[in-house]
Design a protein around this motif. Structure first.
Motif, PDB file in Angstrom:
ATOM      1  N   ASN A 190      45.908  56.720  36.651  1.00 56.28           N
ATOM      2  CA  ASN A 190      46.948  57.687  36.294  1.00 56.28           C
ATOM      3  C   ASN A 190      47.286  57.601  34.807  1.00 56.28           C
ATOM      4  OD1 ASN A 190      47.174  58.701  38.876  1.00 56.28           O
ATOM      5  ND2 ASN A 190      48.859  57.361  39.463  1.00 56.28           N
ATOM      6  N   ASP A 193      44.617  59.274  32.793  1.00 56.43           N
ATOM      7  CA  ASP A 193      44.776  60.717  32.961  1.00 56.43           C
ATOM      8  C   ASP A 193      45.894  61.255  32.052  1.00 56.43           C
ATOM      9  OD1 ASP A 193      44.216  63.177  34.332  1.00 56.43           O
ATOM     10  OD2 ASP A 193      46.094  62.884  35.440  1.00 56.43           O
ATOM     11  N   THR A 211      33.670  57.829  44.890  1.00 56.86           N
ATOM     12  CA  THR A 211      34.894  58.433  45.433  1.00 56.86           C
ATOM     13  C   THR A 211      35.988  58.478  44.369  1.00 56.86           C
ATOM     14  OG1 THR A 211      35.518  56.270  46.319  1.00 56.86           O
ATOM     15  CG2 THR A 211      34.560  57.826  47.852  1.00 56.86           C
ATOM     16  N   GLU A 214      35.083  61.220  41.866  1.00 59.56           N
ATOM     17  CA  GLU A 214      35.324  62.556  42.412  1.00 59.56           C
ATOM     18  C   GLU A 214      36.758  62.979  42.139  1.00 59.56           C
ATOM     19  OE1 GLU A 214      36.020  65.554  45.688  1.00 59.56           O
ATOM     20  OE2 GLU A 214      37.104  63.720  45.243  1.00 59.56           O
ATOM     21  N   THR A 215      37.681  62.019  42.167  1.00 58.63           N
ATOM     22  CA  THR A 215      39.080  62.317  41.894  1.00 58.63           C
ATOM     23  C   THR A 215      39.348  62.464  40.397  1.00 58.63           C
ATOM     24  OG1 THR A 215      39.632  60.910  43.761  1.00 58.63           O
ATOM     25  CG2 THR A 215      41.426  61.487  42.330  1.00 58.63           C
ATOM     26  N   PHE A 216      38.701  61.623  39.610  1.00 60.94           N
ATOM     27  CA  PHE A 216      39.117  61.450  38.226  1.00 60.94           C
ATOM     28  C   PHE A 216      38.322  62.267  37.209  1.00 60.94           C
ATOM     29  CE2 PHE A 216      38.788  58.777  34.301  1.00 60.94           C
ATOM     30  CZ  PHE A 216      40.081  58.987  33.849  1.00 60.94           C
ATOM     31  N   ARG A 235      33.280  67.378  41.896  1.00 60.09           N
ATOM     32  CA  ARG A 235      33.512  67.772  43.277  1.00 60.09           C
ATOM     33  C   ARG A 235      32.264  68.409  43.897  1.00 60.09           C
ATOM     34  NH1 ARG A 235      39.254  69.253  45.696  1.00 60.09           N
ATOM     35  NH2 ARG A 235      39.324  67.036  45.268  1.00 60.09           N
TER      36      ARG A 235
END
Lengths: 280, 338
Positions: A190, A193, A211, A214-216, A235
């Motif tokens: 976070n 980000d 995984t 894919e989020t970051f 994604r």
């Protein structure tokens, strides 16, 4: 996005001699990374991802190919010529324990990059250090402390602060959270980000965790045996993998979701696999 | 399952471990769990929660300066003689096998791996040299290593991480143990190799009914390999439930926090943050806080949480140590648009 990418890597090769002969960890890698973007480089151990990062940092000489930072060629430069690029490309390392000098106070550690590159008047450097500490979520009065007085997550915050002191355009993060617990991993992801949105820095994010990526990440490049075998929006790659390597990797990832079937590679009842699949 | 069997195979009750000479430095603060034959129990938690100390206690391998201060450890109804090294040697490997996190560190670099597996057999089984040798080869074959003859003669540095972990598993299996304790067995390995190792352990369990205690921080691994899960925090077990129940209906705020902090593909960004973090860090083992050890980081903590440690409550299948289990349910309801 601007026409010239921040980082342009073209047909990069890197090979070097080890005791058992020549190895060739990077075999013709090409990619672009734009300003404010996160590109994840995903692969298994030994796929060449760290060697690639070392080439971009100028810590390892590329054998051939081109590395351009906003159109300026970096490959093949000598130490003195590289010096002017170094402030623009910085790195966060995997292990927050071994990457900080245990004998220096945090504010000295954070000041060092400014001292080395003669950035700003001396009397203002400490203020910049304290500002950066607050930015990464550390109280500035902790600057007098030594690295051992911090937890793993806090040390990684120090590592990130130190890498950002010179306001780089590109931050190479080599497995920055794989040594951390999940709750702390979430804090650091976070933070990265937020910093990106705040400072517009680009990340080349090296990871083995698809995984998380894919989020970051915005885009992902899958690396296998020194080559990028697949790349695209993170994604998209996760949902619709094109290469065998990516598909095999996704098949082996245990997603923390009990409503899904276990990944095929986990099930003893599934078709037997080649037992030496990834081992040599 | 736990209810059906009156006597679990391995039963840990109220285990207390502290720094020797410093009873206030409590590493484990009363940990209770049990495992049955053919069952996999996952012990989950973050670094410093005591999960590794729990597994080392069972093996009688607590590091110097750390001692058991209370509770009991029973294997098949009999108390484990964990302070008597001579007696424990007969139990380690023979009845309880252990798979360590770093296979490279678990093997001796100056002996071929076959010899190291044979050493375990020699210690516990009265087999002739040639019978022991045959057993080594069959074990290496059983754990899926190609060309056991060649592997047996190889030194550890010649083998990959996945191959070494298979050798370590072969050692753990060498004397047909009743329980295998696997402490982060795949953390150092790539995901494809991790899947192979977990699949191997599962297959062995089907074949031999061995009980597995899987110590890990990887919730994805837990979701697909464990029958039951015990979540630990600050030296205590905070929640225990069958795997599916724990993931779908977590009761302890820490369990929920862990589940939410884990990256999860296809999950939508909630609010401005990419991942849901748990603020703060784990408390020090010497921190004398009288109440729930998660309270300082808990969004649902109330005055009673600070006063005394919450007891473990709930039906036998799903135990939770929290004064306000699933406190978010009420909050979610009031926040929901309809």
């Amino acid at each position: 996005m601007s026409m010239t990418p921040l980082l342009h890597v073209k047909d990069l090769h890197c090979s070097f001699k080890v005791s058992s002969g020549m190895i060739h960890p990077v075999r013709g890698v090409s990619f672009d990374l734009h300003r404010g973007e996160t590109l994840a480089l995903v692969g298994e151990s030994g796929c060449g991802k760290t060697t690639l990062a070392r080439c971009i940092l100028g810590l390892q000489k590329a054998t051939s190919g081109s590395i351009q930072l906003e159109g300026n060629e970096m490959a093949g430069l000598d130490r003195m010529q590289l010096r002017k690029f170094r402030p623009r490309v910085q790195c966060v390392f995997q292990d927050p324990f071994s990457s900080l000098n245990p004998r220096k106070r945090v504010e000295v550690l954070l000041r060092e990059p400014l001292d080395v590159h003669h950035v700003g008047p001396k009397e203002e450097r400490l203020r910049a250090v304290h500002e950066m500490m607050e930015k990464v979520g550390l109280p500035s009065e902790w600057g007098r402390r030594f690295p051992h007085e911090f937890s793993g997550g806090q040390r990684q915050r120090i590592g990130i602060a130190r890498a950002l002191m010179l306001r780089p355009d590109l931050l190479i993060c080599d497995e920055p959270v794989s040594a951390l617990d999940v709750s702390v991993q979430a804090q650091i992801i976070n933070l990265l980000d937020e910093l990106q949105r705040d400072l517009g820095v680009s990340y080349l994010f090296i990871s083995h965790d698809l995984t998380l990526v894919e989020t970051f990440a915005d885009r992902v490049a899958m690396m296998f045996k020194g080559e990028i075998v697949e790349s695209g929006p993170a994604r998209e790659v996760w949902r619709n993998p094109q290469s065998d390597f990516t598909r095999r990797m996704i098949d082996a990832i245990p997603v923390p979701d009990v409503t899904r079937a276990a990944p095929p590679a986990f099930r003893p009842d599934a078709a037997p696999q080649d037992k030496t699949m990834t081992e040599s | 399952m736990a209810e059906a069997n009156p006597q679990p195979l391995l039963a840990v009750e109220n285990l207390e471990v502290a720094v020797a000479g410093h009873p206030e430095a409590r590493i484990l603060r009363g940990v209770t769990f049990a495992v049955n034959r053919g069952e996999t129990l996952a012990i989950v938690g973050e670094s410093g929660c005591g999960k590794s100390m729990t597994s080392l206690s069972v093996m009688g391998l607590l590091p110097a300066g750390v001692e058991k201060t209370g509770g009991s450890l029973r294997l098949d109804g009999t108390e484990l003689p964990i302070t008597d090294n001579r007696k424990m040697r007969k139990i380690r490997a023979a009845r309880i096998g252990m798979v360590f996190q770093e296979p490279m560190a678990a093997l001796n670099p100056v002996f071929p791996v076959g010899k190291q597996v044979a050493e375990v057999i020699g210690e516990h089984m009265s087999l002739s040299r040639s019978a022991a040798r045959a057993r080594v080869l069959s074990l290496l074959d059983q754990v899926g290593l190609p060309d056991p003859e060649r592997i047996a003669k190889s030194y550890p540095h010649r083998l990959s991480g996945g191959q070494l972990q298979r050798v370590v598993i072969a050692m753990a299996l060498a004397c047909d143990p009743e329980v295998i304790i696997a402490d982060e067995p795949t953390t150092a390995l790539d995901v494809t190799v991790q899947a192979q190792i977990m699949r191997l352990l599962k297959q062995l369990q089907i074949d031999t009914q061995v009980a597995i205690v899987l110590v890990t921080h990887n919730l994805g691994l837990v979701a697909h390999t464990a029958d039951r899960v015990a979540v630990m925090y600050g030296g205590r077990k905070v929640e225990e439930a069958p795997t599916r129940e724990l993931f779908l209906n977590p009761q302890h705020p820490y369990t929920r926090g862990l589940l939410d902090a884990t990256p999860h593909p296809d999950r939508q960004r909630r609010g401005g943050k990419l991942l849901n973090e748990i603020p703060g860090t784990v408390p020090s083992i010497t921190d004398p806080m009288p109440g729930c050890r998660f309270a300082p980081r808990c969004a649902f903590a109330q005055a009673d949480c600070q006063a005394a440690p919450p007891p473990e409550e709930g039906p036998a299948g799903h135990r939770v140590a929290c004064y306000h289990p699933a406190a978010w349910a009420a909050q979610d309801k009031t926040e929901a648009p309809q």
